[in-house]
Design a protein around this motif. Structure first.
Motif, PDB file in Angstrom:
ATOM      1  N   GLN A   1      -2.278  -8.974  -5.866  1.00  0.00           N
ATOM      2  CA  GLN A   1      -2.270  -9.856  -4.698  1.00  0.00           C
ATOM      3  C   GLN A   1      -1.140 -10.870  -4.782  1.00  0.00           C
TER       4      GLN A   1
ATOM      5  N   SER B   1       2.031  -9.202  -4.007  1.00  0.00           N
ATOM      6  CA  SER B   1       2.093  -8.910  -2.577  1.00  0.00           C
ATOM      7  C   SER B   1       2.618 -10.108  -1.799  1.00  0.00           C
TER       8      SER B   1
ATOM      9  N   SER C   1       2.212  -4.735  -6.086  1.00  0.00           N
ATOM     10  CA  SER C   1       2.134  -5.354  -4.757  1.00  0.00           C
ATOM     11  C   SER C   1       1.354  -4.486  -3.779  1.00  0.00           C
ATOM     12  N   SER C   2       1.658  -3.212  -3.751  1.00  0.00           N
ATOM     13  CA  SER C   2       0.995  -2.306  -2.799  1.00  0.00           C
ATOM     14  C   SER C   2      -0.436  -1.986  -3.202  1.00  0.00           C
TER      15      SER C   2
ATOM     16  N   ASP D   1      -3.237  -3.693  -1.155  1.00  0.00           N
ATOM     17  CA  ASP D   1      -3.439  -3.377   0.265  1.00  0.00           C
ATOM     18  C   ASP D   1      -4.825  -2.779   0.473  1.00  0.00           C
TER      19      ASP D   1
END
Length: 295
Positions: free
Chosen positions: A27, A30, A184-185, A188
């Motif tokens: 998170q 991200s 980062s991904s 999601d």
């Protein structure tokens, strides 16, 4: 709460704390990636992002510690009971009490595992343990194969290479950039993931990172630290990513050309997987209940 209770029963439950840490780091990455993409030199925005990342990391760190806390409690409680609360006139203190008093890092659990079970880095690498390595080899191969496949898929997704060109793309800069984008991904939600054409893309998706990371961690522990023969029950009882990978291998043939040269290899692999799981379960039912060497 359930993961903390699992750690209270078995120490390997502490691996669930890795899940919390990866989610928190993901998170945070991200938010950083969103700031980089915006390309705005806004000090207020940067300050807000820093505070938000620090808050997320602290919260997830506390949750990770809560999951691992029962193991630390067990260590401290055992040391205190045997070395401080026990009546010395009834029985002598264990020899490890001296180590516990001299070192704040002493772990009763690790001491018992090391002394009575010979658990430690490469301690199980003995010729007489070869049958146990053979017993655990299929599940370890599947586990490392699953982790490798996810990393390869993620690398191709974020770095954008395929075939021989990938060899030239493996640089230190790309490795760090891939790790950052993968983390980062991974944060999601499923609602933000583009629609996929088959289950393989979903089961190897970005949000599956924590599950494949825990699978790889258990496989490494089983291979190099713990008794290797426990790898099967250790991994099969706690790693859904293993079953996702097996599902991909078994069902991959229907998404490929039946006339391709690789179709025979896929069919053979599928048959081997079915044969292994059926044989392992049948032999396990016969041998384990009769106290024969099977785990």
């Amino acid at each position: 709460l359930l993961w903390a209770l699992a750690s209270y029963v078995r120490s390997n439950g502490t691996f669930s704390s890795i899940w919390w840490m990866l989610i928190g780091i993901g998170q945070c990455c991200s938010y950083i990636y969103a700031a980089i993409s915006a390309k705005r030199d806004d000090k207020g925005r940067i300050r807000a992002m820093t505070v938000k990342c620090a808050t997320i990391l602290c919260c997830h760190g506390i949750l990770a510690l809560a999951v691992a806390a029962p193991v630390f409690y067990h260590d401290k409680r055992g040391s205190r009971f045997h070395c401080k609360e026990s009546n010395s006139s009834v029985f002598n203190k264990p020899e490890w009490c001296t180590q516990a008093e001299d070192s704040a890092k002493f772990s009763l659990y690790a001491h018992v595992q090391r002394k009575h079970w010979n658990v430690g880095l490469l301690r199980y690498y003995e010729l007489k343990q070869m049958p146990n390595f053979i017993l655990a080899m299929p599940i370890l191969i599947l586990s490392f194969g699953a982790a490798t496949w996810w990393i390869t898929t993620s690398w191709n997704r974020h770095i954008g290479c395929a075939g021989p060109d990938c060899k030239n793309s493996i640089t230190l800069k790309n490795v760090f950039w891939w790790a950052f984008q993968a983390l980062s991904s991974s944060s999601d939600s499923l609602n933000n993931i583009p629609s996929v054409s088959n289950s393989s893309q979903l089961l190897l998706g970005p949000s599956c990172l924590p599950y494949y990371a825990i699978l790889a961690g258990f496989a490494l522990v089983g291979t190099f630290v713990a008794h290797v023969q426990i790898s099967t029950r250790l991994i099969c009882s706690s790693c859904p990513a293993l079953y996702w990978f097996v599902t991909i291998l078994i069902t991959s043939a229907q998404y490929n050309d039946k006339d391709s040269e690789n179709d025979t290899k896929r069919t053979r692999t599928t048959h081997l997987i079915w044969f292994y799981f059926l044989l392992y379960n049948i032999l396990g039912i016969i041998m384990h209940v009769n106290w024969l060497p099977w785990t």
